[in-house]
Design a protein around this motif. Structure first.
Motif, PDB file in Angstrom:
ATOM      1  N   ASP A 250      55.024 -55.007 131.256  1.00 49.26           N
ATOM      2  CA  ASP A 250      55.466 -54.517 129.950  1.00 49.26           C
ATOM      3  C   ASP A 250      54.299 -54.159 129.025  1.00 49.26           C
ATOM      4  O   ASP A 250      54.492 -53.953 127.832  1.00 49.26           O
ATOM      5  N   GLY A 251      53.115 -54.074 129.590  1.00 51.20           N
ATOM      6  CA  GLY A 251      51.941 -53.725 128.785  1.00 51.20           C
ATOM      7  C   GLY A 251      51.270 -54.905 128.129  1.00 51.20           C
ATOM      8  O   GLY A 251      50.186 -54.772 127.544  1.00 51.20           O
ATOM      9  N   SER A 252      51.876 -56.084 128.197  1.00 50.24           N
ATOM     10  CA  SER A 252      51.283 -57.277 127.601  1.00 50.24           C
ATOM     11  C   SER A 252      50.412 -57.989 128.637  1.00 50.24           C
ATOM     12  O   SER A 252      50.450 -57.678 129.821  1.00 50.24           O
ATOM     13  N   THR A 253      49.629 -58.952 128.167  1.00 54.31           N
ATOM     14  CA  THR A 253      48.810 -59.729 129.088  1.00 54.31           C
ATOM     15  C   THR A 253      49.633 -60.772 129.837  1.00 54.31           C
ATOM     16  O   THR A 253      49.168 -61.342 130.817  1.00 54.31           O
ATOM     17  N   GLU A 254      50.879 -61.013 129.378  1.00 54.20           N
ATOM     18  CA  GLU A 254      51.706 -62.030 130.031  1.00 54.20           C
ATOM     19  C   GLU A 254      52.283 -61.531 131.345  1.00 54.20           C
ATOM     20  O   GLU A 254      52.438 -62.298 132.287  1.00 54.20           O
ATOM     21  N   LYS A 255      52.652 -60.262 131.400  1.00 52.30           N
ATOM     22  CA  LYS A 255      53.144 -59.672 132.645  1.00 52.30           C
ATOM     23  C   LYS A 255      52.086 -58.697 133.144  1.00 52.30           C
ATOM     24  O   LYS A 255      51.944 -57.599 132.635  1.00 52.30           O
ATOM     25  N   LEU A 256      51.350 -59.139 134.143  1.00 46.52           N
ATOM     26  CA  LEU A 256      50.148 -58.447 134.590  1.00 46.52           C
ATOM     27  C   LEU A 256      50.447 -57.661 135.859  1.00 46.52           C
ATOM     28  O   LEU A 256      50.820 -58.236 136.891  1.00 46.52           O
ATOM     29  N   SER A 257      50.301 -56.337 135.789  1.00 45.41           N
ATOM     30  CA  SER A 257      50.539 -55.504 136.962  1.00 45.41           C
ATOM     31  C   SER A 257      49.496 -55.788 138.036  1.00 45.41           C
ATOM     32  O   SER A 257      48.311 -55.952 137.750  1.00 45.41           O
ATOM     33  N   VAL A 258      49.947 -55.808 139.278  1.00 45.98           N
ATOM     34  CA  VAL A 258      49.029 -56.006 140.395  1.00 45.98           C
ATOM     35  C   VAL A 258      48.064 -54.829 140.522  1.00 45.98           C
ATOM     36  O   VAL A 258      47.022 -54.938 141.177  1.00 45.98           O
ATOM     37  N   CYS A 259      48.386 -53.706 139.881  1.00 43.86           N
ATOM     38  CA  CYS A 259      47.503 -52.536 139.906  1.00 43.86           C
ATOM     39  C   CYS A 259      46.424 -52.589 138.820  1.00 43.86           C
ATOM     40  O   CYS A 259      45.537 -51.741 138.797  1.00 43.86           O
ATOM     41  N   SER A 260      46.513 -53.579 137.927  1.00 39.45           N
ATOM     42  CA  SER A 260      45.489 -53.724 136.891  1.00 39.45           C
ATOM     43  C   SER A 260      44.268 -54.420 137.484  1.00 39.45           C
ATOM     44  O   SER A 260      44.335 -55.028 138.559  1.00 39.45           O
ATOM     45  N   GLY A 261      43.157 -54.335 136.773  1.00 36.69           N
ATOM     46  CA  GLY A 261      41.929 -54.944 137.276  1.00 36.69           C
ATOM     47  C   GLY A 261      42.063 -56.425 137.551  1.00 36.69           C
ATOM     48  O   GLY A 261      41.764 -56.911 138.653  1.00 36.69           O
ATOM     49  N   VAL A 262      42.543 -57.183 136.561  1.00 34.74           N
ATOM     50  CA  VAL A 262      42.687 -58.628 136.726  1.00 34.74           C
ATOM     51  C   VAL A 262      43.792 -58.945 137.731  1.00 34.74           C
ATOM     52  O   VAL A 262      43.671 -59.874 138.541  1.00 34.74           O
ATOM     53  N   GLY A 263      44.867 -58.156 137.709  1.00 38.16           N
ATOM     54  CA  GLY A 263      45.970 -58.379 138.640  1.00 38.16           C
ATOM     55  C   GLY A 263      45.529 -58.251 140.091  1.00 38.16           C
ATOM     56  O   GLY A 263      45.840 -59.103 140.933  1.00 38.16           O
TER      57      GLY A 263
END
Length: 303
Positions: A250-263
């Motif tokens: 949802d764009g927040s840090t709480e729900k982190l996409s696996v495609c994001s760097g940290v994810g």
């Protein structure tokens, strides 16, 4: 002792160009670099002719150019990848001689291989090395390259994509440095990778390919699987996150996409693991403190 760490960054600034010129004026650096005079002349012309802060497009003419950063975000060298048909050639230089002997070259080779095979989709990666450049010869051999041809002054090494993938999987097969992914997660992520593109997808594909695949019912309870909830430390910042698929983020840090760097970075790691990972424009230290919820451990195999 920390493992050698290198990240390759595509943005080339005017400051980088000046640093490159300094490196190329060092005879110790250019001794085995066949095109050093051409490169140095090109950089000098660019700096004198173009008054722009970002020079990436100029350095990518005829190939792709990357600055190599250490874990402290200090540039220590560069990698150039030139694609010709299905083959790709790598040129690697550790320009800061204070970093020689720290195995940063081997780390840069691994990052270059990842880009060549997962991003540029090369079938074969080639490296041409001066016969007297013992340090580079050793680094490429230890990275899985094999001798293809040689002359009294030059040795040509290569590695095919099939061999690269096999070595990548074997390197974590003993579990000492591997990450774990369930059979279900791998299948779902494979479908995702078939549809998505971009630099972060390259990292995700690399992680999925090197992961140790396990039965969902046998994965350890402290491993971060898809839809797990975990407490992290991102440098000094505490975060509580759910690792989710892109459509659930949802764009927040709480729900982190696996495609994001940290994810991508935390996928498959377990409690207590710490990872150096380049996020956006800097390297971050990611510590996994606690896995609060894991679908497999809770019996929620439908997630």
């Amino acid at each position: 002792m920390s493992k050698p760490f290198i990240s390759l960054c595509p943005e080339i600034t005017r400051t980088h160009a000046l640093t490159l010129m300094d490196w190329l004026e060092d005879e110790g650096v250019t001794r085995y670099l066949s095109d050093s005079r051409h490169v140095s002349r090109f950089i000098e012309q660019v700096i004198g002719r173009v008054q722009l802060p970002i020079l990436t497009h100029l350095f990518n003419q005829g190939g792709r150019f990357f600055m190599a950063y250490d874990r402290h975000d200090v540039p220590v060298g560069f990698v150039r990848l030139v694609k010709s048909g299905s083959d790709c050639e790598m040129v690697l230089v550790i320009g800061d001689r204070n970093n020689w002997g720290r195995k940063l070259g081997a780390s840069a080779i691994r990052e270059g291989m990842k880009l060549a095979f997962f991003d540029m989709r090369a079938e074969k990666l080639i490296a041409k090395i001066h016969a007297d450049n013992a340090r580079s010869l050793t680094a490429f051999l230890h990275s899985g390259f094999v001798l293809e041809s040689e002359t009294p002054t030059l040795k040509a090494f290569s590695i095919h994509s099939e061999r690269y993938l096999r070595l990548l999987r074997e390197s974590t097969a003993d579990g000492s440095s591997g990450i774990y992914i369930t059979e279900i997660d791998k299948a779902r992520l494979g479908q995702l990778l078939a549809l998505e593109q971009g630099p972060q997808i390259v990292d995700l594909e690399h992680e999925v390919e090197r992961a140790i695949v396990v039965d969902p019912r046998r994965v350890a309870r402290d491993v971060v699987t898809m839809n797990s909830r975990a407490v992290l430390h991102l440098d000094d910042e505490r975060m509580e996150v759910d690792l989710v698929y892109p459509q659930d983020a949802d764009g927040s840090t709480e729900k982190l996409s696996v495609c994001s760097g940290v994810g991508t970075a935390i996928l498959g790691y377990k409690e207590g693991d710490a990872i150096d990972w380049r996020v956006s424009d800097r390297t971050r230290r990611i510590q996994i403190d606690k896995v609060l919820y894991q679908p497999e451990a809770a019996g929620d195999f439908h997630l």
